[in-house]
Design an enzyme around this catalytic site. Structure first.
Site, PDB file in Angstrom:
ATOM      1  N   CYS A 142      -7.175  44.059 -36.006  1.00 16.04           N
ATOM      2  CA  CYS A 142      -7.930  42.818 -35.886  1.00 16.04           C
ATOM      3  C   CYS A 142      -9.303  43.038 -35.246  1.00 16.04           C
ATOM      4  O   CYS A 142     -10.127  43.735 -35.792  1.00 16.04           O
ATOM      5  CB  CYS A 142      -7.106  41.759 -35.161  1.00 16.04           C
ATOM      6  SG  CYS A 142      -7.658  40.070 -35.554  1.00 16.04           S
ATOM      7  N   HIS A 235      -2.436  40.891 -38.114  1.00 15.41           N
ATOM      8  CA  HIS A 235      -1.484  41.147 -37.030  1.00 15.41           C
ATOM      9  C   HIS A 235      -0.078  41.332 -37.577  1.00 15.41           C
ATOM     10  O   HIS A 235       0.803  40.484 -37.374  1.00 15.41           O
ATOM     11  CB  HIS A 235      -1.509  39.990 -36.038  1.00 15.41           C
ATOM     12  CG  HIS A 235      -2.722  39.939 -35.179  1.00 15.41           C
ATOM     13  ND1 HIS A 235      -2.926  40.795 -34.118  1.00 15.41           N
ATOM     14  CD2 HIS A 235      -3.813  39.137 -35.235  1.00 15.41           C
ATOM     15  CE1 HIS A 235      -4.085  40.518 -33.539  1.00 15.41           C
ATOM     16  NE2 HIS A 235      -4.646  39.517 -34.202  1.00 15.41           N
ATOM     17  N   GLU A 237       2.026  43.185 -36.390  1.00 16.53           N
ATOM     18  CA  GLU A 237       2.925  43.380 -35.244  1.00 16.53           C
ATOM     19  C   GLU A 237       3.453  42.068 -34.680  1.00 16.53           C
ATOM     20  O   GLU A 237       4.381  42.075 -33.863  1.00 16.53           O
ATOM     21  CB  GLU A 237       2.194  44.157 -34.140  1.00 16.53           C
ATOM     22  CG  GLU A 237       1.235  43.355 -33.279  1.00 16.53           C
ATOM     23  CD  GLU A 237      -0.111  43.092 -33.927  1.00 16.53           C
ATOM     24  OE1 GLU A 237      -0.979  42.487 -33.265  1.00 16.53           O
ATOM     25  OE2 GLU A 237      -0.311  43.485 -35.101  1.00 16.53           O
TER      26      GLU A 237
END
Length: 309
Positions: A142, A235, A237
């Site tokens: 990001c 993102h 994750e």
């Protein structure tokens, strides 16, 4: 194989509850194995949550991983206790002469600032230089990806009219790419950002290879031609409810925010996770093909270059 983390770091018990294979350092010291050493520069304010998210993905690998966490020494964290940082984190100055198989540099909520106005920008530039000589492959996430794209390739970031917020459909930009092996032709990536990189700048950079794109957002995943840099403008994750938490936070602050797209189920009662398998495959592929298969077996022995030679 497990990820090796301190037994008293919050992520340890959380991941054990989820049956994620984690191992304490004490037990790892009895293993006769060459682990993969991964360095994480955590720039997120919610450091404990981000640690856990990344550990979860790294642990889902056949490799044993030793983890080192660092945070900027030139920035005072307001959302993570000093005791946590002192116990589980170190600083760049203390590890800058070491070598690492892989590194992850996270995003940060500083998009409204020019890069040079970020208080740890000079330190971050030093870390960027470090990745060129002391790390086999680095994944930038990001804002971390936007900062690296600007530093290494001069690519600008622009403010979007509204927050890019939700779970966006993506497609592969290349037919054959080991980083994307096993990922479906259509897949999803969570996004939460106010800025974007101009498409023409990304596509005109001859040193970068676009890997994935969204009809709504353009190119959102790239790599350098030598595989030493992977840029993920999103993102993967994120946990199931991370976007929900961000949405409710912004609403409570009275900020102008729309409901995250493609996120809540049709009844608006829960979240259907659309990105978990993509995240696991991507991180596994990165660890295997971009880190483990080409990293020097012994950084200190110049005669031994790569394990697959």
């Amino acid at each position: 194989m497990p990820i090796v983390i301190p037994k008293d770091i919050p992520a340890y018990n959380k991941l054990k509850e989820e049956n994620v294979f984690v191992m304490s350092k004490a037990r790892a010291n009895t293993q006769d194995i060459r682990p993969i050493n991964i360095l994480i520069l955590n720039l997120m304010p919610t450091k404990i949550e981000t640690e856990t998210q990344l550990c979860r993905l790294l642990a889902n690998s056949p490799l044993q991983i030793n983890l080192t966490l660092i945070s900027p020494s030139t920035h005072e964290s307001k959302n993570t206790s000093l005791s946590h940082l002192e116990k589980f984190y170190t600083t760049f100055d203390k590890i800058k002469n070491e070598n690492f198989d892989g590194m992850i540099i996270t995003g940060a909520p500083v998009e409204h600032l020019k890069f040079e106005d970020v208080d740890y920008w000079e330190e971050l530039k030093e870390i960027f230089e470090f990745t060129k000589t002391h790390v086999t492959s680095t994944m930038f996430i990001c804002w971390g990806a936007q900062a690296a794209l600007n530093y290494f390739y001069g690519i600008s970031k622009k403010k979007n009219n509204e927050k890019i917020f939700g779970v966006y459909k993506h497609k592969k930009a290349v037919l054959f790419e080991t980083l994307l092996n096993g990922i479906d032709d259509v897949f999803y990536i969570p996004q939460s950002r106010h800025t974007y990189n101009p498409e023409e700048e990304l596509l005109n950079c001859k040193e970068l290879i676009p890997l994935a794109y969204s009809d709504d957002l353009g190119v959102t995943m790239l790599k350098s031609k030598d595989n030493k840099q992977v840029f993920v403008l999103g993102h993967l994750e994120y946990d199931k409810y991370t976007l929900k938490t961000e949405y409710e936070r912004d609403l409570s602050l009275g900020l102008e925010i729309k409901e995250p797209i493609n996120y809540f189920n049709s009844a608006k009662t829960d979240v259907d996770v659309l990105w978990r398998s993509t995240a696991n495959i991507l991180y596994n592929n990165w660890l295997n093909y971009y880190v483990y298969q080409i990293t020097p077996f012994d950084f200190k022995n110049p005669k031994i270059k790569y394990k697959n030679e």
